[in-house]
Each structure stands twice: as C-alpha cells, then as structure tokens.
Design a protein around this motif. Sequence first.
Motif, PDB file in Angstrom:
ATOM      1  N   GLY A   1       2.811  27.417   7.680  1.00 31.13           N
ATOM      2  CA  GLY A   1       2.396  28.664   7.037  1.00 31.13           C
ATOM      3  C   GLY A   1       2.739  29.934   7.788  1.00 31.13           C
ATOM      4  N   TYR A   2       3.537  29.836   8.826  1.00 27.51           N
ATOM      5  CA  TYR A   2       3.892  31.042   9.579  1.00 27.51           C
ATOM      6  C   TYR A   2       4.997  31.814   8.858  1.00 27.51           C
ATOM      7  CZ  TYR A   2       1.300  28.895  13.402  1.00 27.51           C
ATOM      8  OH  TYR A   2       0.317  28.335  14.157  1.00 27.51           O
ATOM      9  N   LYS A   3       4.916  33.140   8.985  1.00 28.91           N
ATOM     10  CA  LYS A   3       5.979  33.981   8.415  1.00 28.91           C
ATOM     11  C   LYS A   3       6.743  34.588   9.590  1.00 28.91           C
ATOM     12  CE  LYS A   3       4.232  34.769   3.866  1.00 28.91           C
ATOM     13  NZ  LYS A   3       4.086  33.361   3.753  1.00 28.91           N
ATOM     14  N   PHE A   4       8.029  34.338   9.634  1.00 25.88           N
ATOM     15  CA  PHE A   4       8.804  34.785  10.801  1.00 25.88           C
ATOM     16  C   PHE A   4      10.297  34.770  10.478  1.00 25.88           C
ATOM     17  CE2 PHE A   4      10.460  30.580  11.776  1.00 25.88           C
ATOM     18  CZ  PHE A   4       9.554  29.776  11.090  1.00 25.88           C
ATOM     19  N   GLU A   5      11.048  35.455  11.335  1.00 29.39           N
ATOM     20  CA  GLU A   5      12.515  35.352  11.261  1.00 29.39           C
ATOM     21  C   GLU A   5      12.925  34.399  12.370  1.00 29.39           C
ATOM     22  OE1 GLU A   5      14.535  39.157  11.525  1.00 29.39           O
ATOM     23  OE2 GLU A   5      12.976  40.057  10.267  1.00 29.39           O
ATOM     24  N   PHE A   6      13.919  33.569  12.104  1.00 24.21           N
ATOM     25  CA  PHE A   6      14.321  32.566  13.098  1.00 24.21           C
ATOM     26  C   PHE A   6      15.819  32.697  13.382  1.00 24.21           C
ATOM     27  CE2 PHE A   6      15.198  28.412  14.864  1.00 24.21           C
ATOM     28  CZ  PHE A   6      14.012  28.046  15.482  1.00 24.21           C
ATOM     29  N   TYR A   7      16.147  32.846  14.636  1.00 23.24           N
ATOM     30  CA  TYR A   7      17.562  32.936  15.023  1.00 23.24           C
ATOM     31  C   TYR A   7      17.879  31.857  16.042  1.00 23.24           C
ATOM     32  CZ  TYR A   7      17.205  37.571  12.961  1.00 23.24           C
ATOM     33  OH  TYR A   7      16.990  38.612  12.095  1.00 23.24           O
ATOM     34  N   CYS A   8      19.061  31.298  15.910  1.00 27.08           N
ATOM     35  CA  CYS A   8      19.463  30.295  16.898  1.00 27.08           C
ATOM     36  C   CYS A   8      20.700  30.779  17.638  1.00 27.08           C
ATOM     37  CB  CYS A   8      19.750  28.960  16.220  1.00 27.08           C
ATOM     38  SG  CYS A   8      20.244  27.719  17.405  1.00 27.08           S
TER      39      CYS A   8
ATOM     40  N   ILE B   1       9.375  37.153  15.303  1.00 23.15           N
ATOM     41  CA  ILE B   1      10.794  36.783  15.394  1.00 23.15           C
ATOM     42  C   ILE B   1      10.940  35.738  16.499  1.00 23.15           C
ATOM     43  CG2 ILE B   1      13.122  37.597  16.000  1.00 23.15           C
ATOM     44  CD1 ILE B   1      12.224  40.348  14.900  1.00 23.15           C
ATOM     45  N   ILE B   2      11.602  34.643  16.188  1.00 21.62           N
ATOM     46  CA  ILE B   2      11.802  33.595  17.194  1.00 21.62           C
ATOM     47  C   ILE B   2      13.304  33.475  17.475  1.00 21.62           C
ATOM     48  CG2 ILE B   2      11.643  31.089  17.635  1.00 21.62           C
ATOM     49  CD1 ILE B   2       8.885  32.180  17.541  1.00 21.62           C
ATOM     50  N   ILE B   3      13.651  33.467  18.750  1.00 16.31           N
ATOM     51  CA  ILE B   3      15.055  33.209  19.111  1.00 16.31           C
ATOM     52  C   ILE B   3      15.120  31.863  19.825  1.00 16.31           C
ATOM     53  CG2 ILE B   3      17.084  34.004  20.395  1.00 16.31           C
ATOM     54  CD1 ILE B   3      16.088  36.860  20.016  1.00 16.31           C
ATOM     55  N   HIS B   4      15.848  30.951  19.222  1.00 13.38           N
ATOM     56  CA  HIS B   4      15.975  29.599  19.783  1.00 13.38           C
ATOM     57  C   HIS B   4      17.241  29.561  20.631  1.00 13.38           C
ATOM     58  CE1 HIS B   4      15.638  25.179  19.731  1.00 13.38           C
ATOM     59  NE2 HIS B   4      16.946  25.169  19.560  1.00 13.38           N
ATOM     60  N   ILE B   5      17.080  29.239  21.898  1.00 20.00           N
ATOM     61  CA  ILE B   5      18.242  29.261  22.795  1.00 20.00           C
ATOM     62  C   ILE B   5      18.994  27.938  22.725  1.00 20.00           C
ATOM     63  CG2 ILE B   5      18.970  29.505  25.218  1.00 20.00           C
ATOM     64  CD1 ILE B   5      16.486  31.398  25.486  1.00 20.00           C
ATOM     65  N   GLY B   6      18.281  26.843  22.648  1.00 21.41           N
ATOM     66  CA  GLY B   6      18.913  25.537  22.452  1.00 21.41           C
ATOM     67  C   GLY B   6      19.462  24.927  23.714  1.00 21.41           C
ATOM     68  N   GLU B   7      20.013  23.755  23.552  1.00 16.93           N
ATOM     69  CA  GLU B   7      20.646  23.042  24.656  1.00 16.93           C
ATOM     70  C   GLU B   7      21.783  22.229  24.056  1.00 16.93           C
ATOM     71  OE1 GLU B   7      21.103  23.464  28.052  1.00 16.93           O
ATOM     72  OE2 GLU B   7      21.537  21.390  27.592  1.00 16.93           O
ATOM     73  N   ARG B   8      22.574  21.605  24.941  1.00 19.80           N
ATOM     74  CA  ARG B   8      23.704  20.866  24.393  1.00 19.80           C
ATOM     75  C   ARG B   8      23.295  19.428  24.044  1.00 19.80           C
ATOM     76  NH1 ARG B   8      29.208  21.490  27.245  1.00 19.80           N
ATOM     77  NH2 ARG B   8      28.302  19.758  28.354  1.00 19.80           N
ATOM     78  N   CYS B   9      22.221  19.281  23.321  1.00 23.77           N
ATOM     79  CA  CYS B   9      21.772  17.949  22.908  1.00 23.77           C
ATOM     80  C   CYS B   9      21.057  18.126  21.589  1.00 23.77           C
ATOM     81  CB  CYS B   9      20.876  17.337  23.967  1.00 23.77           C
ATOM     82  SG  CYS B   9      19.413  18.311  24.294  1.00 23.77           S
ATOM     83  N   SER B  10      20.034  17.338  21.361  1.00 22.22           N
ATOM     84  CA  SER B  10      19.292  17.459  20.106  1.00 22.22           C
ATOM     85  C   SER B  10      18.804  18.878  19.867  1.00 22.22           C
ATOM     86  CB  SER B  10      18.074  16.545  20.112  1.00 22.22           C
ATOM     87  OG  SER B  10      18.001  15.765  21.250  1.00 22.22           O
ATOM     88  N   LEU B  11      18.410  19.544  20.949  1.00 19.79           N
ATOM     89  CA  LEU B  11      17.865  20.889  20.794  1.00 19.79           C
ATOM     90  C   LEU B  11      18.894  21.849  20.208  1.00 19.79           C
ATOM     91  CD1 LEU B  11      15.719  21.552  23.958  1.00 19.79           C
ATOM     92  CD2 LEU B  11      14.952  21.298  21.634  1.00 19.79           C
ATOM     93  N   GLU B  12      20.162  21.482  20.329  1.00 14.91           N
ATOM     94  CA  GLU B  12      21.206  22.355  19.820  1.00 14.91           C
ATOM     95  C   GLU B  12      21.166  22.406  18.297  1.00 14.91           C
ATOM     96  OE1 GLU B  12      25.080  21.664  21.447  1.00 14.91           O
ATOM     97  OE2 GLU B  12      26.042  22.467  19.657  1.00 14.91           O
ATOM     98  N   TYR B  13      20.844  21.301  17.690  1.00 10.07           N
ATOM     99  CA  TYR B  13      20.928  21.324  16.227  1.00 10.07           C
ATOM    100  C   TYR B  13      19.663  20.894  15.509  1.00 10.07           C
ATOM    101  CZ  TYR B  13      22.550  16.619  17.443  1.00 10.07           C
ATOM    102  OH  TYR B  13      22.692  15.380  17.974  1.00 10.07           O
TER     103      TYR B  13
END
Lengths: 356, 298
Positions: A98-105, A73-85
């Motif tokens: 080829g990775y199997k995972f759940e992704f949350y932003c 499971i990956i949780i993407h925290i992001g930033e207020r720039c490109s990383l945000e979206y």
Amino acid sequence: MNNKIISFQSIPNNNIPIKFLIENLTNCEVKLINTITNKTLQICSEYLSDYMCSAFKYTLANYIESLENGANIIIHIGERCSLEYYFEFQKQILEELGYKFEFYCLINKDKNKIFSLYKILKKLNPNIKVIKFLYYLSLTFLMTYYMNKLDIYIRKNIGFEINEGSFDRVKKSMVISFSKTKGFIDLIKKYFYFKKKFKNIPLDKPKNCLKIGIVGMPYIFIDENSNYFIEKKLANMNIEVSKFPNETFLFLSRPLKEKYYLGKIKKYCKYSLGSNVISSIEKAKILINKGYDGIIHIKSFGCTPEIGGMKILEKLCNDENMPLMFLNFDIDTSKVEIKTRLEAFYDMLIMNRKKR
Amino acid sequence: MDNKITIGIPRSLLYYKYNILWLKFFKELGIETIISPESDYEIFENGKKNTVNEACFPLKIYIGHVYYLKDKCDYVLVPRIASLENDTNICTVFNALYDLVRNTFEVNILNYNIDAKKGLTEEIAFVKMGQELGFGKEVILSAYKLAKKEEYKQNKINYLLQEKRLYNEKTKILLIGYLYNIFDNLTKKMIMDVFIEYDIDIIYANIKNPDKDKKTLKNLTYNQQILNSIEKYKDKVNGIVIVSTFPCVSNTLINKMFLRKINKKTISILINELNDEEDIREKILNFIDDIKKGDTYE
C-alpha cells in the motif's frame, strides 16, 4: 509529489557520499536508514520465502523503513546478482503493501551506470547540467575512495587500540566532516587531516599479529547489520583484518578489472562466475601470497553465485594449505553460532602458528 | 581429424532443453555420444559428495552425472551460459558450471560459451566448439543448422500436441517448474507419474510456441517462458502444480509473487534431498481429489 524525500539502498559505509551527491544535485531531502527493526524483518519474512537471500530481505526491509519514515522516492542501487534484476519484485511487494512512491533502479537496461544515474537525477531535477553532475560525481568518487582508504587502515588497527573507542570517535567526526565537503581542495585537506588523526591513535600492536582476510558476497560485507559486525568481533580478538571487495572496488574499479582477475586465476577460472566471485578468488590468492593466517568466506544463505565459487575457493585453499571457513548469514542466523565458530577458527589458527 | 572420440552428455540441467540440438549436432559431425543414465539415488549421492552442501538439488544431480561419465568418455560436454539474449540474465549456476566441474574432477571437458551480452551467440559458440574438435567452419555450420532445424521441428510438435490436449475432456493441470526439475527421473517419479497414473493430463508451462515468445518481464530468461504459460493456460486447466527445488531464489519469487494472483487450485511441491516420496504422493492425491471435485479456493 510536492516534497520529494529520497531514500536508497543502504550501504552503511558509503551512505554519506551518496547522500552528498543526491542532495547537491537534486535539492531533495535524503532519508538515511541505518538500522532495521525486527518488525520490518518480520514483514519481509511474511512476503518472502525463508530461503530468499538475506540481501533481498534486508534491502526490502530497508525500503519499508524508509517509506514508513516519510520517503516517497526509492533509488535501488542493486548488485551484479539477483539484486540486479529482482527489484521488480521488491517494487511489487511495496505496492501491494500500500505504499505510494516512485521507484528508480540504477542498474537497469542502460549498460552505463553513470548514464543511468544521470537520467534518474535528471528526472528528479530537470535543471541539472552535465558539468555539474560530473563535478559532484567525481567529488563523490574521491570521497568514497578516501573513506575506503581510511577504512583499510582502521580495519587493520582497530583491534589494537589502547583506548577503546578511539577509532570510532575519529571516524564519526570524519563522516560528519566529509558530509560538509565544499570542494576538491577541501576534501583533500580533510582526508590528510583525518589520516593524521587516525595515525596518531596510540596502538599496542605486535609485529607478528594474527591476520585474517575476509572475502565473499559484497552485500554482506557492506552492511554490518547483516554480517553481525564480524569485523568488530575479529578486531576484539586482536586480529588484523583485511576484507574484499571494498566499496571502491564495487563503485569504481570492478568493470575494468574482470579480465585482469581472470588472468591472475586462470588455473582455477576461465569465465566470470557471476557477481564478484572471481575477484574474491583472486583476492584470496593474494592473501595467501601475503602470508595471511586464514581466510573467511562470508555470504548470504542461498547466494547462488557464491555457492558456484565455493568449491573453487576450497580447491585453491587446499592447494595452498590455507585454512578456510565458510560463514552463512541470514536474518535468523544465531549470533552465538557466529561467535562460537569465529572463536574455534581463531583457536585453530593459533595452533597452526604454534606448529610452525 | 580424429572422429573417433566419444562425448559424454550429463542427463541433467541443460540436457532437457538442448538434448535434441546436441545429439543431432554431434551425429552430423560423426561423433559418438554417450548419455548418462536416468538419475537415481546413487548418482545423487555421488553429486552430493562432490559438491558443497549448500548447492541446489539439480546441481548436485548434475555433478553426480558428470561423476558417472568421467571415466567413460573422452570429453564431458559442459556448456557455460551467461546470457541468451542481450537484455536477459540466467541463473549464475550456468555461469559457473564449467569452472565448477573443472575444479571438481580431473576430466577432459568439451565446452562452449554463450554470452549474448558480449556478442557470443549460440551459433558462434558452436562454431568455436566444433573448431576445437578439428572441424572446418562450413561443416560445423551445416551440422548446427540441421540440428537447429531438428530442434525447431520437435519443439513445434510438442507445442501442437499440447495445444491439442487442451481441448479434450480430461482433467488437466498446469505443471510449472524448470525443465531439469520436472523431467529429471527422481522428481518425475514422485510427481508426474502420479498424475499420469490417475489419468490427469499435464500441460507443461515450459512448452512454448517456437514461432512466438511474448516478453513481459526482462531479465528472467527461463522464468519468462513459465510466466507466459501461466497467463496463457491458467483458465484452461483445473489446477496448477508448482515444482521447485531447494534452495532456488528464482523459484521462490515465481511462487510467491505471481501465483498469489491466480484464483486457481494450486499445489506447491518443494524438492530437496530429504523428501519422503510417500508424503509427496499423498499430497498430490489430495490435490487430485480437490480438482476433480471442482471446489474453488485461492
């Protein structure tokens, strides 16, 4: 997915509070990745163009390392720039690898990041109660706040420790101790205990030491791997360092302060310039007023918001006669080049001092 | 009310998207406008001198246009756009454009601010800008509506003409790139003119049906339009040409992520200040040979 192993975008100084929050609310294992191997960075380079910002490359590398180490499971925290979206692209690349995972932003469509976090954690553990969530969230915020407060003290004094490594040793034990926090009273006690320990470290600090402020792109700040440990390099030159933004600002006070910053620098900025640029400019102004000797602006190569703000920062420093150096970081940046430029800047500041 | 002012419009960046709207709006208000000339190397050099090294190629051109206009008009129009829709973002260059110009030149700026996330729509922004010029709300709204109508009409015509071109017998390419990259004189000469010279029809990814704008990805305002076009036209053209500028993160992602999935002859042209026109021309001529032969490769 049976064994849920969570990993998230690494924020080295704040991995412990975030791990603490997730572990207490989800009962899932949390995998922390602090170092990124060259092999992973090469994978990223193959998938991304050279002029993609290094924050994007490092976070992607971070996720690859996490998945290789068993996270699902990956949780993407992001930033207020490109990383945000641009997380959508990172997700696609990981899937193509080829990775199997759940992704949350964390920064998604929901404007309220706290609500967004609650929704993610609720998916990972449907039994979370709102009260429990708010309790641990407040505890995490307080932990972040305390860690940053102590970090400010460390940054200002680590260059002057008499016994090399004293600050690092206390910091390591502080991190271990904070990660085992049992509640608010326990955390407050720990904070004052370590504050005292840091203050007791013997120093040889001249009253009028050289002071440098660092402003710029948050990700490069937070991740020491990507800024090639610039703070440590400056400390080794016996310089008092102040940096901004810090994690407390990014997590807690940023949303509340944007208008305040614009008010303080209205001579230079009428609007927000994206990411944290206006706060960097405002901080630079404060550093100038406090009599700092120089300012270093750091950013990832190609960071569009920071490029927008560079000209404005340059004008502010020209108006105030403040030495300013721009440093660019990328995964291919030469360590020697950074060291040489820092040394040259240091020499210039010393000469300025002598002239005064 | 002083209507005798002249507003300078830099022929760069947002000009290629909003020129019809701006020109009609100011015309309806009775305000004179002056547009900077087509970009050339002198304009670019002036832009380069007045901005930071690392600024992207189109931004340097834009600053060069403002430099050209600064002593030739009463105000230079420099809009600031943060978000055009509630759930979208736009390149932060457009967030910073106004303050960047303000801190670079001693010039009077006519500015409007669109930030849909904060409820500041284009209409509100134009009303505020008009009021700053001393006009009443009704007059401004009337001018704005007429300008929008004109913009819609022109967009519809462009779209219909493009649709018609799809059914002729000529070899066709899909040209992908931001408007300000592909229509700027410096890049146009290097790229579009070569295709025109060899009688290749150009389908523009930026031309959309103003009545219908399907959304598949959030947060990428200008890229979205391009992505929709790729999906729509990829099977109707002989090849795809991607034009990007240095250094642009959005371009990078579009190029790397989406076009890998298209089984079509593709050429990617990166524009920067060190480009050799002859090199680019040769690259395009090779590509034209390839698409005319009809080989297929990824």
